[in-house]
Design an enzyme around this catalytic site. Structure first.
Site, mmCIF file in Angstrom:
data_model
loop_
_atom_site.group_PDB
_atom_site.id
_atom_site.type_symbol
_atom_site.label_atom_id
_atom_site.label_comp_id
_atom_site.label_asym_id
_atom_site.label_seq_id
_atom_site.Cartn_x
_atom_site.Cartn_y
_atom_site.Cartn_z
ATOM 1 C CB SER A 1 5.858 -8.432 -75.756
ATOM 2 O OG SER A 1 4.552 -8.100 -76.119
ATOM 3 N NE ARG B 1 5.090 -9.993 -70.212
ATOM 4 C CZ ARG B 1 5.155 -9.008 -71.121
ATOM 5 N NH1 ARG B 1 4.915 -9.249 -72.398
ATOM 6 N NH2 ARG B 1 5.482 -7.796 -70.760
ATOM 7 C CG HIS C 1 5.113 -0.238 -81.606
ATOM 8 N ND1 HIS C 1 3.955 -0.965 -81.763
ATOM 9 C CD2 HIS C 1 5.347 -0.186 -80.275
ATOM 10 C CE1 HIS C 1 3.518 -1.333 -80.578
ATOM 11 N NE2 HIS C 1 4.342 -0.877 -79.655
ATOM 12 C CE LYS D 1 3.046 -7.326 -79.982
ATOM 13 N NZ LYS D 1 2.278 -7.094 -78.776
ATOM 14 C CG ASP E 1 3.347 -10.806 -77.796
ATOM 15 O OD1 ASP E 1 3.922 -10.629 -76.710
ATOM 16 O OD2 ASP E 1 2.486 -10.036 -78.230
HETATM 17 N N1 URA Z 1 2.738 -3.797 -75.463
HETATM 18 C C1 URA Z 1 3.020 -5.027 -75.951
HETATM 19 O O1 URA Z 1 2.730 -5.333 -77.097
HETATM 20 N N2 URA Z 1 3.628 -5.915 -75.118
HETATM 21 C C2 URA Z 1 3.979 -5.627 -73.838
HETATM 22 O O2 URA Z 1 4.531 -6.464 -73.162
HETATM 23 C C3 URA Z 1 3.670 -4.346 -73.360
HETATM 24 C C4 URA Z 1 3.047 -3.446 -74.192
#
Ligand code: URA
Length: 440
Positions: free
Chosen positions: A183, A168, A82, A187, A161
């Site tokens: 967050s 947010r 990621h 995933k 999320d």
């Molecule tokens: N990328 C994400 O998936 N979540 C965040 O909170 C910030 C960047």
């Protein structure tokens, strides 16, 4: 249990237990907890923080709010990576085939670009015909057959999320390490791989602007992973300068192919080898040096490039454009941006360069926006280079002539010239593992 008491506990610096976190998150996903109460809780977390154990539990609850992808039908070790997002960051298209060519399975879900940063799924779709939403059986069969598939994120991956991020975004609670870490990792946990390598970008084109902030985020994510039985490590890589020379979807596919053919730019090639070596190491392929050698051999033998072609072919993509970049659709308009003075290019505002490529049509501001695959920027000069008056600093590509002027104005604002060369940060600034932080 009352949401009011949970908010008050966090407001006063308390540590929330699993039941309280479940009550808040699951209640919010179901619609029982209203936006205003979740917003208050997010702000309390932003101000008071979370312990490692609390963050790990929050992540688990968010991950389990939707599908937990079970990759056990795919044989062998599955590795994922990621990136926290950058400009010119096309590393997945290089690393995934290298790692797959070395025998580690890649069953990866990627995102689309948003704002000044790009996304792998858009880049893949720049290859005509490529399908990025395969059903689960086809996805699994492809990975079992050729060792690799990269597809778009399923709609029901960590829905908590999705809902919390949207809140947010409008309540000034994005920039908080436990919230960002939970967050991203919710995933990644839901996507099912055994090993996860994180590429945490740092610098003026990154989400995290400072090295210390990036290390803190990396440590939080590495801890969450190990708490949840996954092997996780992170590299902190430079994003004070775009990675490679090409920015924009088909342009980035072209540059990825160059790296896989051993003809890519030095910075991108080096970052890709270090990321690939760390992924192979996590997957148990040997020590870091040995894994780097494996990655280099996969490129030198042509096996990694063949793997990329196999992946695109399996997903319906026209691999003729990979063999011959001239076959990509070309943008209707182009312009060379020429230097107005001579000097050293000492710094670039990478976020602004990314935004000027978005103006050209290479990215989207809102999720619903379309993109032009051929649009983007090729950088001929980067921070650290000498530039003579009249030399081309970059070439712009777009389908819409009227976008050239505003994109150029924004791009020029991103450049800083000086009388002497400036020392640049290393490409990889640190490595974060469960055992600690190594700085380079
Ligand atoms: N990328 C994400 O998936 N979540 C965040 O909170 C910030 C960047």
């Amino acid at each position: 249990m009352r949401m009011y008491d949970i908010i008050a506990k966090k407001r006063d610096g308390g540590t929330l237990d699993r039941e309280e976190l479940e009550f808040a998150v699951n209640g919010f996903v179901k619609g029982d907890v209203p936006d205003y109460q979740m917003s208050a809780l997010l702000m309390a977390i932003y101000l008071k923080g979370m312990t490692d154990a609390e963050t790990a539990q929050l992540t688990q609850i968010m991950a389990h709010s939707g599908d937990m992808v079970d990759l056990s039908a795919i044989e062998g070790v599955k590795a994922d990576k990621h990136s926290t997002g950058g400009v010119g960051d096309k590393t997945t298209l290089v690393i995934a085939p290298i790692v797959a060519a070395c025998g580690v399975k890649i069953a990866k879900m990627s995102g689309r670009g948003l704002g000044h940063t790009g996304g792998t799924v858009d880049k893949m779709e720049a290859v005509p015909g490529t399908e990025t939403s395969l059903d689960r059986q086809r996805f699994f069969d492809q990975v079992n057959r050729i060792g690799i598939s990269v597809i778009g994120q399923s709609g029901n991956l960590a829905p908590a999320d999705k809902k919390m991020y949207a809140l947010r975004d409008v309540t000034a609670t994005i920039g908080c390490v436990p919230l960002i870490a939970s967050s991203i990792m919710s995933k990644k946990l839901a996507a099912g791989s055994d090993c996860i390598l994180l590429d945490v970008k740092t610098g003026n084109g990154a989400f995290m602007k400072t090295l210390e902030g990036s290390i803190e985020l990396a440590q939080a994510m590495v801890n969450i992973g190990w708490h949840n039985g996954r092997k996780v490590a992170a590299l902190i890589t430079d994003m004070d300068t775009p990675l490679g020379h090409n920015i924009g979807n088909s342009l980035e596919v072209i540059e990825s192919v160059q790296v896989l053919k051993g003809e890519g730019p030095a910075d991108l090639t080096e970052v890709c080898y270090q990321l690939a070596a760390n992924m192979l190491h996590l997957a148990g392929k040997g020590g870091l040096e040995e894994c780097r050698r494996l990655a280099e051999q996969a490129v030198a033998s042509g096996a990694a490039y063949e793997k990329l072609k196999q992946m695109f072919a399996a997903q319906g993509g026209d691999t003729a454009v990979l063999d011959d970049a001239g076959k990509f659709h070309k943008a209707r308009f182009s312009r060379e941006v020429l230097a107005r003075t001579s000097g050293w290019l000492t710094a670039t505002d990478t976020e602004k360069i990314g935004s000027s490529s978005v103006v050209l049509g290479a990215g989207r501001i809102k999720k619903e926006d379309g993109i032009d695959f051929a649009a983007g920027i090729v950088l001929h000069k980067k921070a650290g280079d000498r530039v003579e008056k009249g030399e081309a600093i970059a070439t712009f590509y777009t389908e819409h002539e009227e976008k050239l002027d505003p994109a150029e104005a924004m791009f020029r604002e991103a450049l800083t010239f000086g009388d002497a060369p400036q020392a640049l940060p290393p490409l990889v600034l640190a490595r974060v593992t469960k055992d600690g932080v190594e700085r380079f």
